[in-house]
Design a protein around this motif. Structure first.
Motif, PDB file in Angstrom:
ATOM      1  N   ALA A  24      40.450  28.817  52.764  1.00  0.00           N
ATOM      2  CA  ALA A  24      39.655  28.707  51.755  1.00  0.00           C
ATOM      3  C   ALA A  24      39.775  27.431  50.909  1.00  0.00           C
ATOM      4  O   ALA A  24      38.839  26.869  50.493  1.00  0.00           O
ATOM      5  CB  ALA A  24      40.500  29.911  50.753  1.00  0.00           C
ATOM      6  N   GLU A  36      34.134  33.066  42.224  1.00  0.00           N
ATOM      7  CA  GLU A  36      33.289  33.537  43.235  1.00  0.00           C
ATOM      8  C   GLU A  36      33.745  34.806  44.099  1.00  0.00           C
ATOM      9  O   GLU A  36      33.252  36.052  44.329  1.00  0.00           O
ATOM     10  CB  GLU A  36      32.557  32.511  44.107  1.00  0.00           C
ATOM     11  CG  GLU A  36      31.654  31.617  43.548  1.00  0.00           C
ATOM     12  CD  GLU A  36      31.228  30.721  44.242  1.00  0.00           C
ATOM     13  OE1 GLU A  36      31.123  30.877  45.565  1.00  0.00           O
ATOM     14  OE2 GLU A  36      30.528  29.854  43.931  1.00  0.00           O
ATOM     15  N   ARG A  37      35.022  34.618  44.651  1.00  0.00           N
ATOM     16  CA  ARG A  37      35.535  35.732  45.620  1.00  0.00           C
ATOM     17  C   ARG A  37      36.170  36.881  44.860  1.00  0.00           C
ATOM     18  O   ARG A  37      36.114  38.150  45.247  1.00  0.00           O
ATOM     19  CB  ARG A  37      36.952  34.948  46.165  1.00  0.00           C
ATOM     20  CG  ARG A  37      36.550  34.377  47.709  1.00  0.00           C
ATOM     21  CD  ARG A  37      35.756  32.943  47.337  1.00  0.00           C
ATOM     22  NE  ARG A  37      35.291  32.612  48.440  1.00  0.00           N
ATOM     23  CZ  ARG A  37      34.237  31.497  48.621  1.00  0.00           C
ATOM     24  NH1 ARG A  37      33.674  31.224  47.187  1.00  0.00           N
ATOM     25  NH2 ARG A  37      33.389  31.351  49.501  1.00  0.00           N
ATOM     26  N   PHE A  72      37.491  34.702  52.980  1.00  0.00           N
ATOM     27  CA  PHE A  72      38.599  35.732  53.405  1.00  0.00           C
ATOM     28  C   PHE A  72      38.940  35.812  54.791  1.00  0.00           C
ATOM     29  O   PHE A  72      38.397  35.824  55.729  1.00  0.00           O
ATOM     30  CB  PHE A  72      37.582  37.193  53.075  1.00  0.00           C
ATOM     31  CG  PHE A  72      37.289  37.434  51.584  1.00  0.00           C
ATOM     32  CD1 PHE A  72      38.200  37.750  50.752  1.00  0.00           C
ATOM     33  CD2 PHE A  72      35.931  37.234  51.210  1.00  0.00           C
ATOM     34  CE1 PHE A  72      37.928  37.603  49.360  1.00  0.00           C
ATOM     35  CE2 PHE A  72      35.679  37.429  49.758  1.00  0.00           C
ATOM     36  CZ  PHE A  72      36.581  37.849  49.156  1.00  0.00           C
ATOM     37  N   LEU A  80      42.900  36.263  51.306  1.00  0.00           N
ATOM     38  CA  LEU A  80      42.229  34.847  51.459  1.00  0.00           C
ATOM     39  C   LEU A  80      43.486  33.997  52.447  1.00  0.00           C
ATOM     40  O   LEU A  80      44.479  34.208  52.107  1.00  0.00           O
ATOM     41  CB  LEU A  80      42.094  34.062  50.074  1.00  0.00           C
ATOM     42  CG  LEU A  80      41.015  34.691  49.301  1.00  0.00           C
ATOM     43  CD1 LEU A  80      41.244  33.843  47.728  1.00  0.00           C
ATOM     44  CD2 LEU A  80      39.668  34.628  49.884  1.00  0.00           C
ATOM     45  N   VAL A  90      30.054  35.940  51.695  1.00  0.00           N
ATOM     46  CA  VAL A  90      31.208  35.361  50.973  1.00  0.00           C
ATOM     47  C   VAL A  90      32.252  34.831  51.943  1.00  0.00           C
ATOM     48  O   VAL A  90      33.012  35.641  52.033  1.00  0.00           O
ATOM     49  CB  VAL A  90      31.695  36.106  49.917  1.00  0.00           C
ATOM     50  CG1 VAL A  90      32.461  35.129  48.899  1.00  0.00           C
ATOM     51  CG2 VAL A  90      30.715  36.671  49.051  1.00  0.00           C
ATOM     52  N   THR A 137      29.779  41.713  52.711  1.00  0.00           N
ATOM     53  CA  THR A 137      30.361  40.990  51.532  1.00  0.00           C
ATOM     54  C   THR A 137      31.133  40.066  52.595  1.00  0.00           C
ATOM     55  O   THR A 137      31.085  38.711  52.233  1.00  0.00           O
ATOM     56  CB  THR A 137      31.231  41.826  50.790  1.00  0.00           C
ATOM     57  OG1 THR A 137      30.366  42.617  50.056  1.00  0.00           O
ATOM     58  CG2 THR A 137      31.934  40.913  49.727  1.00  0.00           C
ATOM     59  N   GLY A 181      41.189  41.895  48.857  1.00  0.00           N
ATOM     60  CA  GLY A 181      40.684  40.632  49.517  1.00  0.00           C
ATOM     61  C   GLY A 181      41.685  39.591  49.841  1.00  0.00           C
ATOM     62  O   GLY A 181      41.954  39.099  48.876  1.00  0.00           O
ATOM     63  N   TYR A 230      35.477  28.512  42.999  1.00  0.00           N
ATOM     64  CA  TYR A 230      35.734  28.903  44.491  1.00  0.00           C
ATOM     65  C   TYR A 230      36.323  30.292  44.146  1.00  0.00           C
ATOM     66  O   TYR A 230      35.930  31.386  44.844  1.00  0.00           O
ATOM     67  CB  TYR A 230      36.104  28.129  45.263  1.00  0.00           C
ATOM     68  CG  TYR A 230      36.343  28.618  46.634  1.00  0.00           C
ATOM     69  CD1 TYR A 230      35.275  28.160  47.710  1.00  0.00           C
ATOM     70  CD2 TYR A 230      37.358  29.281  47.088  1.00  0.00           C
ATOM     71  CE1 TYR A 230      35.316  28.674  48.943  1.00  0.00           C
ATOM     72  CE2 TYR A 230      37.479  29.848  48.396  1.00  0.00           C
ATOM     73  CZ  TYR A 230      36.470  29.484  49.429  1.00  0.00           C
ATOM     74  OH  TYR A 230      36.593  30.027  50.616  1.00  0.00           O
TER      75      TYR A 230
END
Length: 697
Positions: free
Chosen positions: A188, A63-64, A99, A183, A96, A92, A181, A60
């Motif tokens: 998340a 991917e971020r 975030f 999170l 995705v 994005t 980014g 996970y």
């Protein structure tokens, strides 16, 4: 007689008491053994579950990170435009998930643009956060790679983790800024870990490498508390934090934690290695879940035990009553029976024995220590030898027993000779006159015939039963594999879809030249191949539903031959067909049978060299249509033949090993069969059998 009755009564009730005591003792041992095994089983399962959660979390976060690094490529170009870049950030963010914010900062750590509105500016935070953020920021610039800013970041009740990806100019490799980014850890990690949970009572929590609690759905008030700087109020619920500290030093494990106010927990944990740090993922299950399962099992066992004990007690009273009546009657009839038996015993015994032997459906033989003396009709039918041939040629029973079992048979005879056993049962393999192998069970007993010792053998042919047992065990084994394969395929498809989405984003945004185009095409091809394997797994695990219709099998084969001819021509192979006339119709699912033919033909094509032949013969045998497909390839070994219909077994490096197992499932569903014969260097023949539709007349 009265003393005899009392003695029998004492024996009956003493035996019943001993049996009840033994059952209670066994129940006591069974409870503790089951409890220990169940705890060990749950512990291993909990550790494995934590390992899966750690892998899921790593995937996970990766991917971020990929999404942030993808955005970091844009400002590096000379033709970079802020307005267009803001749209890319928004796109994005929408694609995705997870975030809180995505924003672009310059080299002075001042926010320039971002999404959604209200994104923070690191240069305007508290001095403490600025200092810690700047330290990680500078380290990311120095290493020229994405790093995680994670320590003790709590904003508005939320733990925030920042992925910092530095940006360097393509022209002179100078540092121009960074994409960050942010999170929301609670949101998340909930998305990443929730699918792993098995029980509704389970919950996952995460500790980072410095020892901060960064995620705990049950105790949000304890977030960003440090294991190495525990506050006094923490000991109101917890005895100590040895278990949590142990997690930071071991990559994987499990343990039991018993605190003051909190329920006893079974904890499995595993480390998740991220790009610049390690997080420990722990999964807690209340110990009550395990004990509840154990109590339920023991309650059922105890209920069964009570029923058995009541049955034993009732049986003891019943047996005692019957025994009392039996003894009384026995004394009255004993003299009369003895006199009658002495007169007729010999003649009646011989007559009964002869009738019993001749009419028995089981093969029976009588032998001495060397030769067979007599056999019945069932013996002749099973083995193909007549009684005359056996008795005239001094035929030994050992001649029918396979070599590896002869010693066991001789030992059983010796036991009967030494009076160690009155009756003996032994499992053997024998062979008939045609050489066919038979699996049998022989019940041996010793007889006295005309003052000579002989041995009687009653043969039970269990060949078909053993074969059915092996087939049933194989089907159960394949069903477990199918279920496991379906779960694995389901777990892989989601990350595979994310990878495909990322590649599509990269392919759309990065300038394309021939090398890049070739690279992306190869990536898409590999993803499609993995997706094809996953579809095969799901097809194998899924229950087959047939769309049956009655049709001529010849028309299906002729149409299929037209479809396969281009492939045969490409490999320079010749197809030779021989189809019988006036064949009955069959009731089949046309598409499924065509799939079976494709799978068999592909195996034949891949096994054949250019210029060779592939033969297709169709005939009728009794009420079955028999289709044989043969090639002139290299053939298969005996070991390969045993595994050919097992899932995932393939003789080719690129094969998934699912084509033939799926074909076998389809044939079984049709009430037919598929089998294979082969010899190394002499080619392979697949035989497909389908039941024919019988005319109503």
């Amino acid at each position: 007689m009265r003393n005899h009755k009392m003695k029998d009564k004492t024996i009956i009730f003493t035996t019943a008491t001993i049996i009840i005591f033994l059952l209670g003792f066994i129940a006591h041992l069974q409870y503790f053994q089951t409890k220990e095994n169940l705890i060990q089983l749950y512990s291993e399962k909990q550790a494995t579950l934590a390992q899966q959660a750690a892998i899921s979390l790593k995937s996970y976060i990766k991917e971020r990170v990929d999404a942030v690094e993808f955005l970091a490529h844009f400002p590096a170009h000379n033709n970079f435009k802020l307005s267009k870049y803001e749209n890319e950030i928004k796109h994005t963010f929408d694609v995705v998930h997870g975030f809180q914010h995505i924003f672009y900062v310059d080299k002075n750590v001042a926010s320039i643009i971002g999404y959604p509105k209200g994104y923070p500016c690191p240069s305007k935070q508290t001095v403490e956060i600025q200092d810690r953020f700047k330290k990680i920021f500078d380290e990311a610039v120095r290493q020229k790679k994405t790093l995680i800013f994670e320590r003790n970041v709590l904003t508005d009740g939320k733990v925030i983790v920042c992925l910092i990806s530095p940006i360097f100019s393509d022209e002179n490799d100078s540092f121009v800024g960074a994409i960050i980014g942010a999170l929301d850890v609670k949101k998340a990690l909930y998305e990443a870990l929730k699918p792993i949970m098995v029980h509704s009572e389970d919950h996952a929590w995460v500790i980072n490498e410095p020892g901060y609690l960064i995620y705990h759905p049950e105790h949000e008030e304890m977030l960003v508390q440090n294991l190495f700087d525990v506050q006094e109020k923490c000991f109101e619920c917890h005895i100590d934090f040895k278990m949590e500290k142990k997690m930071l030093s071991n990559p994987r494990g499990f343990g039991i934690k018993d605190d003051i106010k909190l329920p006893k927990q079974l904890i499995g944990y595993a480390q998740s290695e991220l790009i610049s740090t390690n997080w420990v993922v722990a999964i807690s299950t209340p110990f009550e879940v395990i004990t509840t399962s154990l109590r339920s099992e023991f309650r059922n066992f105890l209920l069964l035990l009570v029923v058995i004990i009541m049955t034993i007690v009732f049986g003891a009273f019943l047996v005692n009553r019957i025994n009392t009546k039996h003894i009384t009657t026995k004394q009255e009839l004993e003299n009369l029976k003895i006199q009658t038996a002495l007169i007729n015993e010999k003649n009646e015994a011989e007559s009964r024995y002869r009738i019993l032997v001749e009419q028995s459906p089981d093969p029976i033989f009588l032998c001495d220590r060397k030769n067979i003396l007599m056999v019945n009709q069932s013996f002749e039918n099973l083995f193909g030898y007549t009684e005359e041939n056996i008795c005239e040629t001094n035929f030994s029973i050992l001649e029918l027993i396979e070599q590896s079992y002869k010693k066991d048979f001789i030992n059983e005879i010796k036991s009967l000779i030494k009076n160690e056993k009155e009756v003996s049962t032994i499992s053997l393999r024998m062979k008939n006159e045609s050489g066919d192998k038979l699996e049998v069970e022989i019940s041996l007993s010793r007889l006295l015939i005309e003052k000579q010792v002989a041995y009687q053998g009653i043969i039970h042919d269990v060949t078909k039963t053993r074969q059915l047992d092996r087939e049933r065990a194989q089907r159960e084994h394949l069903a477990v594999i199918g279920e496991m394969s379906a779960r694995i395929a389901h777990e892989i498809k989601n990350p595979l879809a994310s990878i495909q989405t990322g590649i599509q984003l990269l392919e759309r945004q990065i300038a394309k030249d021939k090398t890049q185009i070739s690279f992306y095409e190869r990536l898409r091809g590999e993803i499609q191949r993995v997706d094809s394997i996953l579809k095969g797994l799901l097809t194998y695990a899924r229950e087959e539903h047939l769309n049956l219709k009655t049709m001529e099998i010849v028309s299906l084969i002729e149409r299929f031959s037209d479809l396969v001819k281009p492939t045969l021509k490409k490999h320079q192979l010749n197809l030779k067909m021989q189809l019988a006339d006036n064949l009955p119709r069959v009731k089949i699912d046309e598409q499924k049978i065509e799939q079976v033919l494709w799978n068999v033909f592909l195996n034949a094509i891949q096994a054949s060299e250019s210029g060779k032949n592939i033969f297709l013969n169709l005939n009728q045998i009794n009420y079955k249509l028999v289709l044989k497909i043969s090639d002139e390839g290299s053939g298969m070994s005996e070991l390969q033949l045993k595994k050919i219909f097992q899932p995932f077994f393939s003789t080719r490096t690129q094969g998934s090993g699912l084509g033939l197992p799926i074909s076998k499932k389809i044939m079984d569903k049709h009430g037919g069969s598929i089998s294979v014969t082969s010899m190394p260097g002499k080619g392979t023949t697949f035989t497909i059998e389908l039941p024919a539709v019988r005319n109503k007349s």
